[in-house]
Scaffold this motif. Structure first.
Motif, short mmCIF file in Angstrom:
data_model
loop_
_atom_site.label_atom_id
_atom_site.label_comp_id
_atom_site.label_asym_id
_atom_site.label_seq_id
_atom_site.Cartn_x
_atom_site.Cartn_y
_atom_site.Cartn_z
N GLY A 23 36.46 5.79 38.89
CA GLY A 23 36.16 7.21 39.00
C GLY A 23 34.81 7.39 39.67
N LEU A 24 34.60 8.55 40.27
CA LEU A 24 33.30 8.90 40.85
C LEU A 24 32.65 9.88 39.88
N TRP A 25 31.60 9.42 39.22
CA TRP A 25 30.98 10.21 38.14
C TRP A 25 29.79 10.97 38.71
N GLN A 26 30.07 12.19 39.15
CA GLN A 26 28.97 13.03 39.66
C GLN A 26 28.24 13.64 38.46
N ASN A 27 27.04 14.16 38.72
CA ASN A 27 26.14 14.57 37.64
C ASN A 27 26.75 15.53 36.63
N ASP A 28 27.61 16.43 37.09
CA ASP A 28 28.12 17.47 36.18
C ASP A 28 29.26 16.98 35.28
N LEU A 29 29.67 15.72 35.44
CA LEU A 29 30.83 15.23 34.69
C LEU A 29 30.39 14.29 33.57
N ASP A 30 30.70 14.65 32.32
CA ASP A 30 30.35 13.77 31.19
C ASP A 30 31.14 12.47 31.27
N PRO A 68 40.55 10.86 34.62
CA PRO A 68 41.43 11.36 35.70
C PRO A 68 40.69 12.26 36.69
N GLU A 69 39.80 13.11 36.19
CA GLU A 69 39.03 14.00 37.08
C GLU A 69 38.07 13.17 37.95
N ALA A 70 37.43 12.16 37.34
CA ALA A 70 36.51 11.30 38.11
C ALA A 70 37.30 10.53 39.18
N GLN A 71 38.50 10.10 38.85
CA GLN A 71 39.32 9.37 39.83
C GLN A 71 39.76 10.30 40.96
N ARG A 72 40.05 11.55 40.60
CA ARG A 72 40.44 12.53 41.64
C ARG A 72 39.26 12.76 42.58
N ARG A 73 38.06 12.82 42.01
CA ARG A 73 36.86 13.03 42.85
C ARG A 73 36.65 11.83 43.78
N TYR A 74 36.93 10.63 43.26
CA TYR A 74 36.82 9.44 44.12
C TYR A 74 37.79 9.57 45.31
N SER A 75 39.06 9.92 45.02
CA SER A 75 40.06 10.02 46.10
C SER A 75 39.62 11.07 47.12
N ASP A 76 39.16 12.23 46.63
CA ASP A 76 38.73 13.29 47.55
C ASP A 76 37.56 12.82 48.41
N ASP A 127 25.76 4.29 49.74
CA ASP A 127 25.65 3.53 48.50
C ASP A 127 26.03 4.47 47.34
N ILE A 128 27.19 4.18 46.71
CA ILE A 128 27.62 5.05 45.59
C ILE A 128 27.64 4.25 44.27
N THR A 129 26.70 3.31 44.17
CA THR A 129 26.61 2.49 42.93
C THR A 129 26.36 3.39 41.72
N ARG A 130 25.44 4.35 41.88
CA ARG A 130 25.06 5.18 40.73
C ARG A 130 26.26 5.99 40.22
N GLU A 131 27.10 6.45 41.13
CA GLU A 131 28.24 7.29 40.72
C GLU A 131 29.42 6.45 40.21
N THR A 132 29.45 5.15 40.52
CA THR A 132 30.59 4.33 40.09
C THR A 132 30.24 3.46 38.87
N ALA A 133 28.95 3.20 38.67
CA ALA A 133 28.53 2.34 37.55
C ALA A 133 29.03 2.83 36.18
N PRO A 134 29.07 4.17 35.92
CA PRO A 134 29.48 4.62 34.59
C PRO A 134 30.89 4.16 34.17
N ASN A 135 31.72 3.75 35.15
CA ASN A 135 33.03 3.20 34.77
C ASN A 135 32.86 2.03 33.82
N PHE A 136 31.74 1.32 33.96
CA PHE A 136 31.52 0.15 33.12
C PHE A 136 31.01 0.51 31.73
#
Ligand SMILES: C[S@@+](CC[C@H](N)C(=O)[O-])C[C@H]1O[C@@H](n2cnc3c(N)ncnc32)[C@H](O)[C@@H]1O
Length: 283
Positions: free
Chosen positions: A35-42, A49-57, A202-211
């Motif tokens: 998922g792509l975890w942007q700042n507004d998403l807990d 699913p929302e974070a994964q949708r954001r990644y696809s978009d 570099d989208i490390t910051r937005e993808t790291a929360p998956n871990f």
């Protein structure tokens, strides 16, 4: 289906399909990517699913305007291919996994042609040319020295390669998180190639929360379940358990460290990996 019955199945492949079924059952998602975890998403499993949708978009927003034909390498369960088909692209996929191919066919439908096999092999049997070759979290599985060259062979002049994946940083210490080609090696190969780098984000910051989610899953579900199963086995079959524990002591210690060590988290992901989105243009 006959092919599935006779082909040798990789246990990692079975793991991916089991993960896919669980994600679908509990969260109604069929995506196999982060998922792509942007700042507004807990960061919580309900928001995956929302974070994964954001990644696809995010990924698809990097497809240049004049692209029509796309090769989706390592198309997983077909979620991104379906999205591309819905947006009017002409899409073909590559899948080495018979189980995932079956899933992708069901999800993306008959309009989605899938080349069955590893990219390094099937690319020689593909006669068509594409405007864009995409590797969404599949590049790390492809031979580092062949991936870019083989993708270029399949491109029309001026075609694009879109890579979204993580690479290993040259950091001190041992990472509990596996995977990824060495970043330095990859970037050196890219420089030597004839490809032009149009985007390198570099989208490390937005993808790291998956871990952090993986860590929570390990500590709260996987490890306690394994421990309970182990306890029941020891109680019911003490002698056999003793023999097996001795025979597989290294494996048991590795699994226990992996799922209870607490090292597969966002902080360590960002320390040892760099997640890049790269848009490259062939001459
Ligand atoms: C993490 S999944 C990503 C799936 C999908 N691209 C997505 O973004 O949801 C990795 C994919 O790479 C595929 N893969 C692994 N090795 C491959 C290879 N040598 N050639 C092509 N695909 C490969 C797997 O079967 C799987 O579909």
């Amino acid at each position: 289906m006959a092919g599935i019955m006779t082909a040798k199945i990789d246990s990692r492949e079975v793991g991916l399909v089991v993960g896919l079924k669980l994600l679908h059952f509990f969260l109604d998602t069929r995506d196999l990517h982060y998922g792509l975890w942007q700042n507004d998403l807990d960061v919580c499993v309900r928001n995956l699913p929302e974070a994964q949708r954001r990644y696809s978009d995010f990924l698809l927003s990097h497809i240049p305007d004049d692209v029509n034909r796309i090769l989706d390498v390592g198309c997983g369960a077909g979620g991104i291919a379906r999205e591309l088909l819905e947006r009017g692209y002409d899409v073909e996929g590559v899948s080495p996994s018979p189980l995932l191919t079956e899933e992708a066919r069901q999800l993306a439908g008959d309009a989605f042609k899938i080349h069955q096999g590893c990219f390094e092999d099937v690319c020689f049997g593909v006669d068509e040319k594409f405007d864009l070759v995409m590797f969404s979290e599949s590049f790390q599985y492809i031979n580092l020295y062949k991936g870019l060259e083989y993708a270029q062979r399949l491109l029309n002049p001026g075609g694009f390669i879109l890579i979204s994946d993580f690479f290993k940083r040259n950091a001190a210490g041992r990472s509990a998180i596996g995977g990824g080609h060495e970043d330095e090696k990859f970037m050196a190969l890219l420089q030597q190639s004839s490809l032009e780098v149009l985007k390198n984000k570099d989208i490390t910051r937005e993808t790291a929360p998956n871990f952090d989610l993986a860590d929570q899953l390990d500590r709260e579900l996987i490890f306690p379940t394994l421990r309970l199963a182990g306890y029941a086995f020891v109680q019911n079959h003490p002698w056999l358990a003793k023999v097996l524990r001795w025979k597989y002591r290294k494996k048991i210690s590795k699994i226990s460290k992996k799922y209870s060590g607490g090292e597969r988290n966002a902080e360590n992901f960002a320390r040892f990996k760099v997640y890049r989105l790269l848009l490259l243009r062939s001459p």
